[in-house]
Design a protein around this motif. Structure first.
Motif, PDB file in Angstrom:
ATOM      1  N   UNK A 184     -28.455 -37.943 -79.367  1.00  0.00           N
ATOM      2  CA  UNK A 184     -27.359 -38.081 -80.325  1.00  0.00           C
ATOM      3  C   UNK A 184     -26.172 -37.204 -79.939  1.00  0.00           C
ATOM      4  N   UNK A 185     -26.447 -36.150 -79.169  1.00  0.00           N
ATOM      5  CA  UNK A 185     -25.376 -35.252 -78.729  1.00  0.00           C
ATOM      6  C   UNK A 185     -24.651 -35.776 -77.491  1.00  0.00           C
ATOM      7  N   UNK A 186     -25.049 -36.955 -77.032  1.00  0.00           N
ATOM      8  CA  UNK A 186     -24.434 -37.530 -75.840  1.00  0.00           C
ATOM      9  C   UNK A 186     -23.409 -38.628 -76.168  1.00  0.00           C
ATOM     10  N   UNK A 187     -23.138 -38.833 -77.437  1.00  0.00           N
ATOM     11  CA  UNK A 187     -22.073 -39.778 -77.782  1.00  0.00           C
ATOM     12  C   UNK A 187     -20.718 -39.121 -77.526  1.00  0.00           C
ATOM     13  N   UNK A 188     -19.724 -39.936 -77.286  1.00  0.00           N
ATOM     14  CA  UNK A 188     -18.365 -39.405 -77.121  1.00  0.00           C
ATOM     15  C   UNK A 188     -17.899 -38.722 -78.395  1.00  0.00           C
ATOM     16  N   UNK A 189     -18.233 -39.334 -79.538  1.00  0.00           N
ATOM     17  CA  UNK A 189     -17.796 -38.787 -80.823  1.00  0.00           C
ATOM     18  C   UNK A 189     -18.353 -37.387 -81.036  1.00  0.00           C
ATOM     19  N   UNK A 190     -19.628 -37.203 -80.749  1.00  0.00           N
ATOM     20  CA  UNK A 190     -20.239 -35.884 -80.938  1.00  0.00           C
ATOM     21  C   UNK A 190     -19.536 -34.833 -80.086  1.00  0.00           C
TER      22      UNK A 190
END
Length: 763
Positions: free
Chosen positions: A42-48
């Motif tokens: 989940x920490x690999x999204x652009x948003x994060x």
């Protein structure tokens, strides 16, 4: 065409999706050769990554975000700067762009529109901002051209603040959130969920960005699939879209009620920044090798066909072919929806637009941040070249989104092609989007490539017996309809060669005319005020107990901010809080203002040290009942205010005035089953109003009832999730529970202090 995952999913190398199920971890390991937890992925999204880069809290779940840049237009920046000035503003801490694209036709209220513009210019000079004069650009086009940057975050006081296609996470919020940034404070949110918008395929010729956007909105609005979440655009289909096309889809994500958006970037985006002479703002953005998303919207671009969003919401969408094949059924459904939205105040039908089994429209408009882009208008010019829109009822107006776009359209001949048909071309202006330009005739039906088609947003006034309506369509299908003199036509039915000319950005227009005072604040500059620019009235802190009178009860499925405070000509009064408040709910509940003022008069008597019971017999009767159960409650120490009930208020615009107008009329709270957007709830809180929740269908109170809420100050202070309230009935108090969803520490204190201005004075 558009499919929604029922679960989250892993995205491998930006290409392959693996649904989150019992076997997901095994499948991910088999594809990647390593084990990765859902939390890590989940920490690999652009948003994060972008949110955490701007988070100052040190807590990756509870964010305190500082934005890189800010932007506002002329119906919001006066109130924002006035609030910031009252709270100690000395200079703009980050670049702040003030555009003038809403009140730029000075036709209402004499000098007041231009007075607001001169206020903006003098504030840009005094505090070190950027001032974009009227007609040069609409707010979002200027931000795309001159403000966006990959990995950056921008906060705007307009709901369509969306620059995700340029690698910029942008949010549209009410003015108080910008005030916080101007005063060095933060935007406080919990880490939002992130939903992948997974694009595949390539649009067929004639399908434009508005068609893609409407198909997505139809799929996700009613079910709240992306509500208050970040939409992250990924997948191989992104590569098949030009940047202008991506921008056209992205700006409409606001209508899904998402929080923000972000797209992966590539050499096309790099080229955009180079064309606009800001190559340093580009960097490649992609999700990590394994990224986890809380949901997935799969969009097959090749399967989408020209769309039309019928009145009165962008989600009420059909393919144009579907509408034409089922006119009777769909128009009957539109009439049913109209009866709810309009309250049967005026007769409404579109059946009179059907002639010989074909649907005809009266007007076409291509405008603003959604429709007025270069590529849209070049395609329109190719379709209209050498043709005529006719000399009948149908008219066509085109508004390029900025002077640089307009200039290039002139240079490459597109404007001449459009004008030769009989269509008219205007300057950059947001008017058609909010009822201040191209208002149709009574009973007319307009098709528009703009952002919204809410009731009366096109400018008609139901209380004066008027009604017109808007359907949203892509510019290409509007051009196709124009070729057929108003007969509704899909662009895919027209044989055309799209020439796709290259865009050349002329920076000299802005260099010669835009005032750029970033880093050059001059405290000696005197702010220029006009007679309509007024300070905010004073507001008092929340008392231990409050007495509320229900002054409006709205049971529509959704109540828009346009209904709470209408747009159009009222926008000219937005620098005058009390003047603008006279229009609150005027198109939805004309009795609201008078009722609210009557309640406010009792509170003003209390604040003046007089007995509110002597000022209002209804208040006296309410306290008589309250004293039977709460004999120690003193009317002199109990704040008296109004409250509205709405099922789902706050869809649409970010305008803080949807809340502030209630507040200056004495509003203390809203009661709702849910709030349509985070930004409307935030606006209520920032103006010291309590966003109560009451979910049951059967209400324990009715319009014009009083509601007593004892111990409310302690409940807010002590983070109580529910409070006991009492509906004041004849000879009885009937108890029920109101819910208060979680508030941040700052939000609680703002409510306790009475409003954001009071909060800054005290803290």
């Amino acid at each position: 065409m558009v499919q929604l995952f029922e679960s989250g999913a892993y995205l491998i190398d930006g290409k392959e999706l693996i649904a989150d199920n019992a076997d997901a971890a095994v499948q991910v390991a088999a594809k990647t050769g390593r084990t990765i937890s859902k939390e890590e992925a989940a920490k690999q999204t652009m948003a994060y990554k972008i949110l955490q880069a701007h988070n100052t809290s040190g807590d990756d779940e509870h964010l305190k975000v500082k934005f890189d840049r800010l932007t506002s237009h002329d119906i919001t920046f006066v109130g924002i700067i006035q609030t910031a000035r009252a709270s100690g503003l000395e200079k703009f801490p980050v670049p702040y762009v003030l555009t003038n694209c809403h009140n730029s036709l000075c036709a209402v209220g004499g000098t007041i529109n231009e007075d607001d513009h001169m206020f903006g210019l003098s504030c840009a000079q005094k505090y070190g901002g950027v001032y974009v004069p009227p007609h040069l650009a609409v707010i979002h086009q200027y931000a795309r051209e001159m403000l966006a940057g990959c990995g950056k975050m921008i906060l705007g006081s307009d709901s369509h603040t969306r620059y995700g296609a340029l690698g910029t996470m942008a949010c549209g919020e009410g003015g108080p959130e910008l005030v916080k940034q101007l005063l060095g404070r933060t935007y406080d949110i919990d880490m939002p969920q992130v939903v992948a918008i997974y694009l595949t395929g390539k649009p067929v010729k004639g399908v434009g960005p508005q068609d893609i956007a409407l198909a997505i909105i139809k799929a996700v609005f009613a079910n709240g699939y992306v509500k208050n979440k970040v939409m992250e655009f990924v997948g191989p289909g992104v590569d098949n879209l030009s940047v202008d096309y991506r921008i056209g889809v992205d700006v409409m994500t606001t209508e899904t009620t998402c929080l923000s958006s972000i797209w992966k970037t590539d050499e096309k985006v790099q080229d955009f920044y180079e064309i606009h002479r800001r190559p340093e703002e580009y960097r490649e953005l992609n999700p990590g090798a394994v990224a986890y998303y809380d949901g997935v919207v799969c969009v097959d671009l090749s399967a989408i066909r020209p769309m039309i969003a019928m009145p009165f919401h962008p989600s009420n969408a059909y393919t144009i072919d579907e509408l034409n094949a089922n006119l009777d059924d769909i128009l009957a459904d539109v009439e049913k929806r109209a009866a709810v939205s309009l309250g049967n105040k005026v007769p409404f039908t579109l059946r009179d637009k059907v002639r010989d089994g074909k649907m005809y429209v009266d007007q076409g408009v291509i405008a603003g941040c959604a429709g007025g882009g270069f590529e849209n208008l070049c395609d329109v010019a190719d379709m209209l070249d050498g043709q005529s829109i006719g000399d009948g009822r149908f008219s066509l107006s085109v508004y390029p989104a900025s002077q640089p776009v307009y200039m290039e359209l002139i240079r490459n001949g597109s404007i001449a092609k459009i004008m030769e048909t009989g269509a008219t071309v205007r300057t950059a202006f947001c008017g058609p989007c909010f009822g201040a330009g191209d208002v149709p005739a009574n009973n007319a039906f307009s098709i528009r490539h703009s952002t919204r088609n809410f009731p009366n947003r096109e400018g008609s006034k139901v209380n004066n017996g008027q009604i017109a309506s808007v359907a949203l369509m892509d510019a290409r299908s509007i051009a196709a309809t124009a070729l057929n003199k108003g007969r509704l036509t899909a662009a895919t039915d027209i044989d055309v060669n799209f020439t796709k000319p290259k865009y050349y950005f002329d920076s000299h227009i802005y260099e010669k005319r835009v005032y750029n005072g970033v880093g050059k604040a001059d405290p000696s500059v005197e702010i220029q005020f006009g007679p309509n620019i007024k300070d905010w009235p004073s507001m008092v802190p929340l008392t231990d107990n409050i007495l509320l009178k229900v002054v409006s009860e709205i049971h529509d499925p959704v109540t828009t901010t346009d209904e709470l405070i209408p747009s159009g000509e009222t926008s000219s009064f937005r620098s005058n809080p009390l003047g603008l408040a006279e229009f609150t709910l005027s198109r939805k509940d004309p009795e609201y203002v008078g009722r609210a003022k009557k309640v406010r008069a009792a509170e003003e008597a209390r604040e003046d040290g007089k007995c509110p019971c002597q000022a209002d017999d209804e208040v006296a009767a309410a306290f008589n009942e309250i004293h039977k159960l709460f004999p120690d409650v003193k009317a002199s120490e109990t704040e008296i205010g109004s409250v509205i009930y709405a099922v789902k208020p706050g869809d649409g615009s970010a305008r803080e005035q949807a809340a502030s107008c209630q507040r200056v009329l004495g509003g203390l709270a809203n009661i709702a089953k849910e709030y349509a957007t985070k930004r409307y709830r935030s606006n209520l809180i920032n103006w010291g109003m309590i966003p109560f929740i009451f979910e049951p269908e059967n209400l324990p109170f009715a319009n014009l009832d009083y509601i007593f809420v004892p111990g409310i100050r302690d409940a807010v202070k002590e983070k109580q999730p529910k409070v006991t309230a009492y509906a004041v009935k004849d000879n009885a108090l009937e108890s029920f529970e109101l819910e208060i969803k979680p508030l941040t520490d700052d939000e609680r204190q703002i409510i306790l202090d009475g409003c954001l201005i009071n909060y800054y004075k005290s803290h």
